[in-house]
Design an enzyme around this catalytic site. Structure first.
Site, mmCIF file in Angstrom:
data_model
loop_
_atom_site.group_PDB
_atom_site.id
_atom_site.type_symbol
_atom_site.label_atom_id
_atom_site.label_comp_id
_atom_site.label_asym_id
_atom_site.label_seq_id
_atom_site.Cartn_x
_atom_site.Cartn_y
_atom_site.Cartn_z
ATOM 1 N N GLU A 165 0.832 -1.224 0.000
ATOM 2 C CA GLU A 165 0.000 0.000 0.000
ATOM 3 C C GLU A 165 0.859 1.263 0.000
ATOM 4 O OE1 GLU A 165 -2.832 -0.259 -0.886
ATOM 5 O OE2 GLU A 165 -3.540 -2.232 -0.246
HETATM 6 C C1 LIG Z 1 2.826 -9.684 0.307
HETATM 7 C C2 LIG Z 1 2.443 -8.590 -0.655
HETATM 8 C C3 LIG Z 1 1.115 -8.328 -0.883
HETATM 9 C C4 LIG Z 1 0.733 -7.325 -1.786
HETATM 10 N N1 LIG Z 1 -0.595 -7.100 -2.006
HETATM 11 C C5 LIG Z 1 -0.971 -6.221 -2.946
HETATM 12 C C6 LIG Z 1 -2.351 -6.013 -3.266
HETATM 13 O O1 LIG Z 1 -3.238 -6.669 -2.677
HETATM 14 N N2 LIG Z 1 -2.690 -5.109 -4.214
HETATM 15 C C7 LIG Z 1 -1.730 -4.381 -4.886
HETATM 16 O O2 LIG Z 1 -2.095 -3.578 -5.729
HETATM 17 N N3 LIG Z 1 -0.409 -4.557 -4.599
HETATM 18 C C8 LIG Z 1 -0.003 -5.440 -3.666
HETATM 19 N N4 LIG Z 1 1.334 -5.615 -3.389
HETATM 20 C C9 LIG Z 1 2.306 -4.804 -4.132
HETATM 21 C C10 LIG Z 1 2.797 -3.656 -3.260
HETATM 22 O O3 LIG Z 1 1.802 -2.661 -3.191
HETATM 23 C C11 LIG Z 1 4.114 -3.139 -3.865
HETATM 24 O O4 LIG Z 1 5.095 -4.164 -3.668
HETATM 25 C C12 LIG Z 1 4.541 -1.845 -3.214
HETATM 26 O O5 LIG Z 1 3.694 -0.767 -3.573
HETATM 27 C C13 LIG Z 1 5.977 -1.449 -3.583
HETATM 28 O O6 LIG Z 1 6.126 -1.398 -4.973
HETATM 29 P P1 LIG Z 1 7.288 -2.217 -5.685
HETATM 30 O O7 LIG Z 1 7.366 -3.577 -5.090
HETATM 31 O O8 LIG Z 1 7.104 -2.065 -7.144
HETATM 32 O O9 LIG Z 1 8.604 -1.453 -5.204
HETATM 33 P P2 LIG Z 1 9.321 -0.240 -5.951
HETATM 34 O O10 LIG Z 1 8.304 0.809 -6.320
HETATM 35 O O11 LIG Z 1 10.219 -0.776 -7.021
HETATM 36 O O12 LIG Z 1 10.184 0.335 -4.736
HETATM 37 C C14 LIG Z 1 11.497 -0.189 -4.417
HETATM 38 C C15 LIG Z 1 12.170 0.819 -3.513
HETATM 39 O O13 LIG Z 1 12.333 2.072 -4.194
HETATM 40 C C16 LIG Z 1 11.717 3.130 -3.460
HETATM 41 N N5 LIG Z 1 11.078 4.098 -4.359
HETATM 42 C C17 LIG Z 1 10.313 3.848 -5.453
HETATM 43 N N6 LIG Z 1 9.848 5.002 -5.981
HETATM 44 C C18 LIG Z 1 10.306 6.002 -5.195
HETATM 45 C C19 LIG Z 1 10.170 7.420 -5.213
HETATM 46 N N7 LIG Z 1 9.425 8.020 -6.149
HETATM 47 N N8 LIG Z 1 10.773 8.130 -4.249
HETATM 48 C C20 LIG Z 1 11.518 7.515 -3.298
HETATM 49 N N9 LIG Z 1 11.693 6.177 -3.227
HETATM 50 C C21 LIG Z 1 11.088 5.433 -4.154
HETATM 51 C C22 LIG Z 1 10.682 2.460 -2.571
HETATM 52 O O14 LIG Z 1 10.401 3.247 -1.423
HETATM 53 C C23 LIG Z 1 11.371 1.129 -2.233
HETATM 54 O O15 LIG Z 1 12.244 1.302 -1.153
HETATM 55 C C24 LIG Z 1 1.734 -6.590 -2.469
HETATM 56 C C25 LIG Z 1 3.091 -6.848 -2.206
HETATM 57 C C26 LIG Z 1 3.451 -7.834 -1.328
HETATM 58 C C27 LIG Z 1 4.935 -8.095 -1.095
#
Ligand SMILES: Cc1cc2nc3c(=O)[nH]c(=O)nc-3n(C[C@H](O)[C@H](O)[C@H](O)COP(=O)(O)OP(=O)(O)OC[C@H]3O[C@@H](n4cnc5c(N)ncnc54)[C@H](O)[C@@H]3O)c2cc1C
Length: 199
Positions: A165
């Site tokens: 989230e």
């Molecule tokens: C167990 C689990 C359940 C989940 N359930 C759902 C669900 O039900 N529905 C759904 O839609 N999603 C779900 N997700 C996905 C989850 O919302 C994403 O994993 C989360 O939003 C982080 O995105 P990402 O993994 O692409 O990380 P990334 O966006 O690639 O982030 C990686 C790192 O980079 C940093 N970063 C990225 N962009 C920026 C920025 N602009 N400024 C500063 N730092 C930044 C982040 O803070 C983080 O530290 C789930 C994930 C997991 C692991």
């Protein structure tokens, strides 16, 4: 087939109604898991007997809750948990008033404060839950690291809360960009004025 919900070009705004609710709920997960970790740590600390008291008041080993450093950890866990719970309840009260107040201007005002607090409830409470559950493992000593007590499971479960989230950095972007800069700090200042008035 795509269906237009509401007005064109306002989708992101509508999505944030859901996002605020989801983010608040994840913040509450942080509060909940912190409290569970604290309760378990207290129960363990009352049961586990190890070492004599540092002040020499007994010749026999005592329950570890009597050792000052264990008390420090438990008090830290409790303080952080109560603070995050209090903040979440303040936000929830603003949300309730935003839904029920008869005066529309008041509804708008309280909704803005609620939305301002949501990234803090989400980001701060979940980051704290990692610290609190980690302390919970520490209170359990070696029994915390192995799986039987469940303390390590709380720590692992807390670890996802600052990721899904919207990661903590994304909450920060929301707080500073969308919720503070966009209105020139109007809501932030009114919230701080309320804090100052309370003090
Ligand atoms: C167990 C689990 C359940 C989940 N359930 C759902 C669900 O039900 N529905 C759904 O839609 N999603 C779900 N997700 C996905 C989850 O919302 C994403 O994993 C989360 O939003 C982080 O995105 P990402 O993994 O692409 O990380 P990334 O966006 O690639 O982030 C990686 C790192 O980079 C940093 N970063 C990225 N962009 C920026 C920025 N602009 N400024 C500063 N730092 C930044 C982040 O803070 C983080 O530290 C789930 C994930 C997991 C692991």
């Amino acid at each position: 087939t795509g269906h237009l919900i509401g007005e064109e070009n306002r989708g992101l705004e509508y999505m944030f109604i859901m996002m605020n609710a989801a983010r608040f709920a994840v913040g509450m997960q942080g509060v909940g898991i912190s409290d569970r970790a604290y309760q378990k740590a207290v129960a363990y600390a009352k049961d586990r007997v190890q070492s004599r008291p540092v002040d020499g008041s007994a010749k026999q080993p005592v329950a570890i809750i009597q050792h000052p450093d264990v008390r420090r950890m438990l008090a830290t866990m409790r303080g952080l948990t109560e603070a995050s719970r209090a903040l979440a309840y303040v936000a929830a009260a603003h949300c309730d008033i935003a839904h029920r107040h008869p005066d529309e201007a008041k509804r708008v005002e309280h909704q803005a404060i609620y939305e301002y607090l949501v990234p803090i409830v989400k980001g701060w409470s979940t980051e704290l839950s990692i610290d609190v559950t980690s302390l919970g493992v520490q209170v359990h000593g070696g029994m915390g690291f192995i799986e039987e007590t469940g303390a390590a499971q709380y720590y692992r479960d807390a670890r996802i809360l600052s990721i899904y989230e919207g990661t903590t950095a994304i909450q920060a972007n929301d707080l500073i960009g969308r919720k503070t800069v966009r209105d020139g700090g109007k809501v932030a200042k009114s919230l701080l004025a309320g804090v100052a008035a309370t003090i």
